[in-house]
Design an enzyme around this catalytic site. Structure first.
Site, PDB file in Angstrom:
ATOM      1  N   ASP A   1       0.852  -1.178   0.000  1.00 25.83           N
ATOM      2  CA  ASP A   1       0.000   0.000   0.000  1.00 25.83           C
ATOM      3  C   ASP A   1       0.891   1.232   0.000  1.00 25.83           C
ATOM      4  O   ASP A   1       2.033   1.204   0.461  1.00 25.83           O
ATOM      5  CB  ASP A   1      -0.893  -0.004   1.243  1.00 25.83           C
TER       6      ASP A   1
ATOM      7  N   THR B   1       0.178   4.168   1.630  1.00 26.32           N
ATOM      8  CA  THR B   1       0.195   4.724   2.981  1.00 26.32           C
ATOM      9  C   THR B   1       0.842   3.739   3.943  1.00 26.32           C
ATOM     10  O   THR B   1       0.464   2.578   4.010  1.00 26.32           O
ATOM     11  CB  THR B   1      -1.223   5.051   3.443  1.00 26.32           C
TER      12      THR B   1
ATOM     13  N   ASP C   1      -1.950  -2.784   6.995  1.00 23.95           N
ATOM     14  CA  ASP C   1      -2.041  -2.318   8.377  1.00 23.95           C
ATOM     15  C   ASP C   1      -3.468  -2.279   8.893  1.00 23.95           C
ATOM     16  O   ASP C   1      -3.688  -2.001  10.069  1.00 23.95           O
ATOM     17  CB  ASP C   1      -1.400  -0.925   8.528  1.00 23.95           C
TER      18      ASP C   1
END
Length: 799
Positions: free
Chosen positions: A309, A311, A542
């Site tokens: 990802d 982020t 996450d």
């Protein structure tokens, strides 16, 4: 959602929270937030795994039989058996302590109110009905209903995949696995532990999860083969030795038979494989990488595609103030002062916190505030002498035909997040925007690129690992970040346009690098499509919405600041969230694969040698060439000690598939060469220095402790030959040579020589080596060594 508590309980209506006695009562009933996660086996499991194995059972039985003969020297392999188990238990226990301590130090905490005092306790110690206080940045640890909310907004992307914060007033039900991005709140924990929503998701994600390890699968296959070989060889060995030395008594049959079977048992292979995994895991803890499943260390070295990802991986997961461009005649000084004043908020959201970190407060006196609300998408404040200032989303604050929209689009296309700063002379309330709102500046914020992201991605690309950036953000924004870290995004793909057909999806994934607007369900589809195309896939994440994709990936990597559910299903947790640890993890995986392959070659070669010797002696009706003590010497100096050192040494060889095939292609022929050399040596030395076949039974009984030199010299010659051939095997497996390897091989060779030249060594091992025996034995061994070198060159070319 099932709730455990009773809302009429008196504990739930007190502002002072639970008492100490009520907490203890709930702990006794098991109503705690503990879900039984652990990073290692229990002490009992460690002992059982290292002691109660099939090969320990075989060696243990042989040890007891040899001890009944009274030949204590030939029971030396039993000491090695105990040492192997003890080393395995000690190593795993020490690693367990380190891993468990690291997991404990990184455990999350929660703010609770008990006996009227606010305490910070480990999240796993939260109990049912605890009064929990939430503040900005907190994780919601358990499910419940809000008693109080002051502008409370939760980031629920872990559960839903939606990045926009959600406002929750009093009376709203909130769930674990979310985090507070604005405001404060209080609530009672109504579902904890396994009953909490996030843990139910995690439990579903953990079902049937197994980390595949090529090493472990190959070793298990080898052990299965070897077990069948032992089952077939045991009766053959007993029969042949009964024919050859049966007249000496059952003791001689037992000792000669035990020697052959001991040679078939890879007594240290499983131990050294486990130790290599464990020490790799411990090494990685120094770099803030928690290994939750040991085979993952090896698995990451096999990965050829990493899905990550934007982020939290390419960026630090936080925004930073970039620039403020004044409009409509505003001055830069006035704009920066207003932004600093707005950021001087007692409970700032992420945007205000980023601005406040860059711009100081001008000291304006705040007289009124309208807090940010994700539904309104703006906030406002009034300052004495400076009027009202509003900050929010440009699409909300600007009229549809305002030309500033073009500038906003341009900034967004360059990967910037844009908010509008505006002013008003009229009062502002939360119900509507004032009519005289005047734009003052376009404020751009940028995601902070990790300083080591580009270096890490370059390293992975150099190692042949493909990168797939998958994100829920705008594809153009994701592409802009990718370019900043040195990736060529090509044409970014909007995942909403992707086909559902698996074959078509594989084609798109093979061609693309950057994918935006990816839903949680699509992340899982991406992983499966890549695996169907033959790739070994690592997935980073996450959020809880990443949990199932991480579970399906060959290797799941969770960020340390991610959701507990995500960390629960991941094989590796990057505790400090730094993706730059990937090269070190990859290097550890390569070290484990390369070194365990070396070790396995040594053990399998010994097994093949023993099998050839067993079959050959049965065919020509000879005593087995070795006593158990001879093979203990050979195994110690050419396999046991060197294998332990080699298994822990550095190794940067790139991963190649076919672990088991390469071992069998080299080790089996190498063992056969050693076995044939031994038989030739035994026959040659026995012809000159041995006992006539008709006299062997009468003169060479082990049970009577015969010291007739003609009985022990053929075995001495065979042991010399075997040592030369196995040192050749050790040499070619240790290539390329380094100083520490030269010292290792040289010191082992010196030990072997001392066993022949020192009186205590000759007496213990029953060696007798006149010069006329030494040279033929060494010569046959040298021929075998040349064959080993030629075999290694051939197998290296074949791979």
């Amino acid at each position: 959602m099932a709730m455990q508590g009773n809302p009429t309980d008196t504990a739930l209506v007190r502002d002072t929270g639970l008492t100490g006695a009520e907490v203890a009562e709930r702990v006794a009933r098991g109503e705690v937030n503990e879900v039984g996660e652990r990073t290692s086996r229990s002490v009992g499991e460690i002992i059982r795994a290292n002691v109660f194995t099939r090969f320990n059972a075989i060696l243990g039985a042989l040890f007891v039989l040899v001890m009944t003969t009274g030949s204590w020297a030939d029971g030396l392999f039993g000491v090695i058996l105990v040492a192997n188990s003890a080393i395995g238990i000690a190593q795993e226990y020490l690693a367990k302590r380190k891993l468990d301590r690291l997991a404990l130090l990184n455990a999350p905490t929660t703010r609770v109110i008990r006996d009227g005092e606010t305490l910070e306790v480990p999240t796993r110690e939260v109990v049912l009905d605890d009064l929990i206080e939430l503040r900005t940045g907190d994780e919601v640890p358990a499910d419940g209903v809000l008693l109080r909310s002051e502008g409370l907004e939760l980031n629920e992307s872990n559960l839903t995949g939606e990045s926009d914060p959600v406002h929750h007033p009093e009376g709203d039900e909130i769930r674990s696995g979310t985090s507070v991005v604005a405001g404060t709140g209080r609530y009672h924990a109504r579902a904890v532990g396994a009953d909490a929503y996030v843990n139910r998701i995690a439990a579903e994600a953990r079902k049937f999860t197994r980390t595949h390890s090529e090493i472990q699968a190959s070793i298990n296959t080898l052990l299965r083969y070897i077990t069948w070989v032992i089952a077939a060889a045991l009766p053959l060995q007993i029969w042949s030795q009964w024919r050859a030395v049966g007249d000496q008594g059952w003791q001689s049959v037992v000792i000669r038979s035990a020697a052959g079977i001991v040679g078939l048992v890879p007594e240290g292979l499983v131990l050294l494989t486990s130790v290599a995994f464990l020490l790799a895991a411990v090494r990685l803890t120094r770099d803030e990488v928690l290994v939750q499943q040991l085979p993952a260390v090896e698995g990451l070295a096999r990965v050829d595609v990493v899905c990550l990802d934007k982020t939290g991986t390419l960026t630090v997961g936080e925004i930073a103030f970039d620039d403020a461009e004044p409009v409509n005649g505003s001055t830069a000084h006035e704009v920066r002062a207003a932004l600093g004043a707005l950021a001087d908020d007692p409970d700032p959201n992420g945007t205000l916190a980023a601005i406040g970190a860059a711009l100081p407060s001008p000291g304006w006196h705040r007289t009124s505030t309208v807090p940010f609300n994700s539904q309104r998408k703006w906030s406002a404040a009034c300052f004495e002498g400076h009027g009202w200032w509003v900050m929010g989303a440009p699409e909300i604050l600007l009229p549809p035909d305002d030309p500033l929209h073009a500038q906003v689009s341009d900034l967004a296309g360059r990967g910037r997040r844009v908010v509008l700063l505006a002013r008003s002379a009229d009062p502002v309330d939360s119900s509507a925007l004032p009519d005289d709102l005047t734009p003052a500046a376009l404020v751009s914020l940028a995601e902070q690129i990790r300083p080591d992201a580009q270096e890490t991605l370059t390293y992975l690309a150099d190692q042949g690992v493909a990168i797939k950036v998958i994100s829920g953000d705008n594809p153009q924004t994701v592409a802009a970040v990718a370019r900043e870290v040195g990736l060529d995004p090509g044409e970014p793909v909007d995942a909403r346009t992707l086909p559902e057909d698996g074959d078509e999806l594989r084609e798109v994934l093979a061609a693309g690098t950057v994918f935006g607007r990816v839903s949680p369900e699509q992340k899982r589809s991406f992983v499966r499509a890549l695996q169907a195309d033959g790739h070994v896939v690592a997935m980073t994440g996450d959020g809880v919405n990443d949990a199932l994709a991480l579970k399906d990936a060959d290797i799941g990597l969770a960020m340390g600041n991610g959701a507990q559910a995500t960390k629960a299903v991941a094989e590796l947790v990057l505790l400090d969230g730094r993706f730059s640890h990937m090269p070190k993890v990859l290097a550890e995986g390569r070290r484990v694969i390369g070194n365990v392959e070396r070790v396995a070659n040594l053990f399998v070669a010994k097994n093949a040698m023993s099998l050839v010797a067993i079959v050959a002696t049965a065919l020509v009706a000879l005593p087995f060439p070795f006593l158990p003590r001879h093979l203990t010497l050979v195994s110690t100096v050419t396999i046991g000690i060197p294998a332990f050192v080699l298994a822990l040494g550095p190794n940067i060889r790139r991963y190649q598939p076919g672990f088991l095939g390469r071992i069998l292609r080299f080790a089996v022929p190498a063992g056969a060469i050693a076995g044939l050399a031994v038989i030739v040596s035994y026959l040659v030395t026995g012809e000159r220095y041995g006992v006539a076949p008709g006299q062997f039974e009468a003169r060479c009984s082990v049970a009577t402790g015969s010291s007739d030199l003609s009985c022990i010299r053929p075995g001495t010659g065979a042991t010399m030959t075997l040592l030369v051939v196995f040192f050749a095997i050790l040499f070619v497996l240790a290539l390329p040579l380094r100083l520490w390897k030269v010292v290792l091989i040289g010191s082992m060779a010196a030990l072997a020589v001392l066993a022949f030249v020192l009186p205590i060594g000759r007496d213990f091992f029953s060696f007798s080596a006149p010069a006329g025996l030494v040279w033929p034995s060494l010569g046959i061994g040298a021929l075998g060594a040349l064959c080993i070198v030629a075999l290694r060159r051939w197998t290296m070319r074949a791979t």
